[in-house]
Write a protein that holds these residues in place. Structure first.
Motif, mmCIF file in Angstrom:
data_model
loop_
_atom_site.group_PDB
_atom_site.id
_atom_site.type_symbol
_atom_site.label_atom_id
_atom_site.label_comp_id
_atom_site.label_asym_id
_atom_site.label_seq_id
_atom_site.Cartn_x
_atom_site.Cartn_y
_atom_site.Cartn_z
ATOM 1 N N ARG A 103 0.786 -15.016 12.142
ATOM 2 C CA ARG A 103 0.671 -16.448 12.415
ATOM 3 C C ARG A 103 0.561 -17.220 11.111
ATOM 4 N NH1 ARG A 103 -2.492 -15.161 17.084
ATOM 5 N NH2 ARG A 103 -4.261 -14.965 15.699
ATOM 6 N N SER A 105 -0.780 -19.963 10.696
ATOM 7 C CA SER A 105 -2.116 -20.550 10.562
ATOM 8 C C SER A 105 -3.090 -19.591 9.873
ATOM 9 C CB SER A 105 -2.662 -20.961 11.931
ATOM 10 O OG SER A 105 -2.880 -19.824 12.733
ATOM 11 N N PRO A 144 -6.519 -26.778 11.311
ATOM 12 C CA PRO A 144 -5.453 -26.273 12.182
ATOM 13 C C PRO A 144 -5.514 -26.871 13.595
ATOM 14 C CG PRO A 144 -7.059 -24.544 11.693
ATOM 15 C CD PRO A 144 -7.398 -25.709 10.827
ATOM 16 N N ILE A 145 -6.703 -27.213 14.055
ATOM 17 C CA ILE A 145 -6.845 -27.797 15.393
ATOM 18 C C ILE A 145 -6.118 -29.141 15.449
ATOM 19 C CG2 ILE A 145 -8.498 -28.706 17.096
ATOM 20 C CD1 ILE A 145 -8.755 -25.733 16.860
ATOM 21 N N HIS A 148 -2.475 -28.651 16.017
ATOM 22 C CA HIS A 148 -2.252 -28.265 17.417
ATOM 23 C C HIS A 148 -2.306 -29.495 18.330
ATOM 24 C CE1 HIS A 148 -2.582 -26.060 21.183
ATOM 25 N NE2 HIS A 148 -3.644 -26.790 21.459
ATOM 26 N N GLN A 152 0.727 -31.112 20.649
ATOM 27 C CA GLN A 152 0.549 -31.299 22.091
ATOM 28 C C GLN A 152 0.788 -32.757 22.467
ATOM 29 O OE1 GLN A 152 0.193 -28.332 23.636
ATOM 30 N NE2 GLN A 152 -1.957 -28.134 24.076
ATOM 31 N N LYS A 155 4.416 -33.712 22.410
ATOM 32 C CA LYS A 155 5.143 -33.116 23.529
ATOM 33 C C LYS A 155 4.905 -33.919 24.812
ATOM 34 C CE LYS A 155 6.428 -28.550 25.006
ATOM 35 N NZ LYS A 155 6.002 -27.179 25.208
ATOM 36 N N LEU A 188 -6.135 -36.374 24.095
ATOM 37 C CA LEU A 188 -5.675 -35.973 22.759
ATOM 38 C C LEU A 188 -5.668 -37.162 21.809
ATOM 39 C CD1 LEU A 188 -2.789 -33.687 23.983
ATOM 40 C CD2 LEU A 188 -4.700 -32.911 22.591
ATOM 41 N N MET B 115 11.296 -33.952 30.937
ATOM 42 C CA MET B 115 12.257 -33.656 29.868
ATOM 43 C C MET B 115 13.372 -32.751 30.360
ATOM 44 S SD MET B 115 11.411 -34.692 26.651
ATOM 45 C CE MET B 115 11.815 -33.351 25.557
ATOM 46 N N ILE B 148 1.488 -26.998 27.985
ATOM 47 C CA ILE B 148 1.350 -28.403 28.342
ATOM 48 C C ILE B 148 1.869 -28.648 29.763
ATOM 49 C CG2 ILE B 148 2.542 -30.601 27.899
ATOM 50 C CD1 ILE B 148 0.125 -30.425 26.277
ATOM 51 N N GLU B 186 -7.317 -20.293 15.933
ATOM 52 C CA GLU B 186 -8.325 -21.363 15.978
ATOM 53 C C GLU B 186 -8.356 -22.075 17.321
ATOM 54 O OE1 GLU B 186 -6.078 -20.955 13.677
ATOM 55 O OE2 GLU B 186 -7.132 -20.606 11.791
ATOM 56 N N VAL B 187 -7.159 -22.288 17.913
ATOM 57 C CA VAL B 187 -7.106 -23.058 19.156
ATOM 58 C C VAL B 187 -7.737 -22.258 20.302
ATOM 59 C CG1 VAL B 187 -5.603 -24.214 20.781
ATOM 60 C CG2 VAL B 187 -5.057 -24.272 18.363
ATOM 61 N N LEU B 190 -11.415 -22.315 19.927
ATOM 62 C CA LEU B 190 -11.977 -23.604 20.330
ATOM 63 C C LEU B 190 -12.105 -23.674 21.851
ATOM 64 C CD1 LEU B 190 -12.845 -26.519 19.455
ATOM 65 C CD2 LEU B 190 -10.486 -27.192 19.893
#
Lengths: 375, 204
Positions: A103, A105, A144-145, A148, A152, A155, A188, B115, B148, B186-187, B190
């Motif tokens: 990765r 990241s 890094p969050i 992300h 998101q 998108k 977000l 989309m 998503i 990391e995600v 979290l």
């Protein structure tokens, strides 16, 4: 944090390069199109895993070659870390101490860079796009969050705009679905806005001080974050309600009217908008102060100093600004400088530096070496 | 055309499959023509016809089946008060492999994504609502992916069921079992932190 050795293989115009660095300040001197900036680009690549000039990795590979390899030995906390990036048409592989990191990241963040190039004037002068990209790259370097959440958000935004377009064409709107994607967007959006606001606040403190010094205490810089939400209270509920107030406008215009995609930063000098009314010199000072303030910002966030890359900007700075720059580097920050002309650079800066002469993708340690060829 | 017509057609057919490009399609078609035994080719062809003619989507849950309704929907030992909503048939199979879940399923056959031109009516959401009217369902488990689109689709279904007496739950996300924290990105970490559970509360 210091790069002790840089190795390039089939990178841009470099076939093969192996170069060691012993001093904090390293100056690359040469005519245009010899390969000075490519050296900085390779260091930037090693830090961020992307080029600052192109998002197409393939362009980094020497035209006639199949793959490109960039490696460095980095001194961090008295130990040496080997970094390597291999780019081929199939993709990119990153290695720390010869171990591949699956990765990106896991790779990013081993060391940070701050680059200052002529086009950075756009942060002050250019359209808001430049400023948003600037915030995103700099926050992304340490969070890094954030990257992300940003991905998101973008998108969902595309889905929402497509949905609005369809709704306008068919004159039918599914409010349940609109509610759902709007809630995701608001959640977000609120989080990203908070992170941006905190970043700008810190940047303002550091940049204000620097700018004050550079301008000889005659100018006061203020950086203000212009959140498109224009709300005091950036809570999820508050932002969600705001989006709901715009439902009808969104529907009529068939696109999302509010959100972080319309954020901006404003720079004020003595309370006057520098982007609109600042002179070229003032705008350049602001850009320099903002970029240099990142040195302290990154030190605070990561507890390490970044490596500073100055592309073709040093000789354009006057004595006062060069002194300020030296002050920021304070013998602690490793700095790489490119320039076509040594004469504009201050004597005491040159004394502290190692000088490398670049000609046709080759590096010489003495000026005579490359003039010798002409004889 | 360099190839005879029959091979050319076969190449085109193979290249319609997901993940097969023109080169792979050419290789596969030539393999069938020159290397494959006739009986293997016949059984392959029969298999292709059979999955299209003999298989159908279960009219209740959307699963792929040779008998309608499918074996899961007909199984009288299963808990009919719980329905797990999944995106694809392969997700249903993944759940079944666990051998712990004893409720029923509903396969959406996709996710909402403007989309890609897919709205709520284009996946099996209307049939889910119809089902909830007729059956005694106490809980809906939203087991769509954590992308998503999967998240939007889950939230959308939840919204539709807001004022009913059905309990709506979402599967948890976080650390994989047996995995160390150091290997999590990391995600994921979290999300695991956000979804933490209380073990002891001493401040009661």
């Amino acid at each position: 944090m210091e790069i002790k050795r840089l190795k390039l293989h089939s990178f841009r115009n470099y076939q093969e390069l192996d170069i060691s660095f012993n001093k904090k300040i390293n100056i690359f001197i040469g005519n245009n199109a010899q390969g000075k900036t490519n050296l900085l680009e390779s260091i930037y690549l090693l830090a961020i895993s992307k080029s600052h000039k192109t998002y197409k990795d393939k362009e980094l590979i020497t035209f006639t070659e199949k793959f490109s390899r960039v490696g460095a030995e980095l001194l961090k906390d008295d130990s040496v870390i080997r970094l390597e990036i291999i780019i081929s048409p199939q993709g990119k592989k990153v290695f720390i101490n010869d171990v591949e990191k699956r990765r990106i990241s896991e790779y990013i963040g081993v060391f940070n860079v701050v680059m200052f190039a002529p086009e950075d004037l756009n942060i002050v002068k250019g359209d808001p796009n430049y400023r948003r990209k600037f915030i995103d790259v700099e926050i992304g370097q340490t969070s890094p969050i954030y990257i992300h959440e940003l991905n998101q958000y973008n998108k969902i935004l595309r889905e929402r705009n497509e949905f609005l377009k369809l709704a306008q064409q068919t004159k039918k709107i599914d409010y349940h679905y609109l509610d759902v994607i709007t809630e995701q967007l608001a959640k977000l959006g609120a989080s990203i806005t908070k992170k941006r606001a905190t970043f700008i606040e810190k940047l303002n403190i550091y940049a204000k001080k620097l700018h004050n010094h550079i301008s000889n205490f005659t100018e006061e810089l203020d950086i203000k974050y212009q959140s498109n939400y224009q709300q005091q209270d950036i809570s999820f509920d508050n932002i969600l309600n705001l989006y709901k107030e715009y439902y009808q406008t969104d529907f009529h215009k068939a696109t999302t009217q509010i959100g972080i995609q319309r954020d901006d930063i404003k720079f004020y000098i003595n309370n006057v908008d520098a982007s609109l009314y600042g002179s070229q010199g003032q705008q350049r000072t602001v850009a320099l102060a903002v970029k240099l303030s990142l040195i302290d910002f990154i030190k605070e966030e990561t507890s390490y100093y970044p490596i500073v890359l100055l592309d073709d900007v040093l000789s354009e700075l006057d004595d006062q600004r060069q002194t300020q720059l030296l002050d920021c580097i304070k013998d602690k920050v490793q700095t790489f400088v490119t320039t076509t002309n040594i004469s504009g650079i201050k004597e005491d800066l040159l004394k502290k530096a190692d000088i490398f002469y670049i000609k046709d993708a080759k590096v010489y340690e003495r000026e005579g070496d490359h003039y010798g060829e002409d004889k | 055309m360099y190839y005879p017509d029959t091979i050319q057609k076969l190449i085109e057919s193979f290249s319609k499959l997901p993940g097969i490009g023109p080169k792979s399609a050419e290789r596969l078609a030539l393999h069938v023509a020159t290397k494959m035994k006739e009986e293997d080719a016949l059984s392959f062809a029969k298999g292709l016809i059979s999955v299209k003619r003999d298989l159908m989507h279960c009219s209740v849950c959307g699963n792929l089946t040779d008998k309608n309704p499918c074996s899961i929907c007909r199984d009288s030992h299963r808990d009919r008060s719980v329905i797990a909503v999944v995106e694809e048939i392969k997700d249903l199979i993944a759940m079944e492999k666990m051998r712990e879940y004893r409720g029923l399923y509903h396969v959406l056959n996709g996710v909402i994504s403007p989309m890609n031109g897919i709205g709520p009516q284009d996946i099996n959401i209307p049939s889910l609502l119809e089902r909830l009217k007729n059956e005694e369902v106490k809980e809906i488990i939203l087991a769509t992916n954590t992308t998503i689109e999967g998240e939007s689709t889950a939230l959308y279904i939840a919204k539709l069921l807001e004022n009913t007496d059905i309990k709506v739950t979402r599967i948890a996300r976080g650390l994989p079992v047996g995995g160390g924290l150091e290997y999590a990105d990391e995600v994921t970490l979290l999300k695991a932190l956000e979804g933490r559970r209380e073990i002891i509360n001493n401040n009661k």
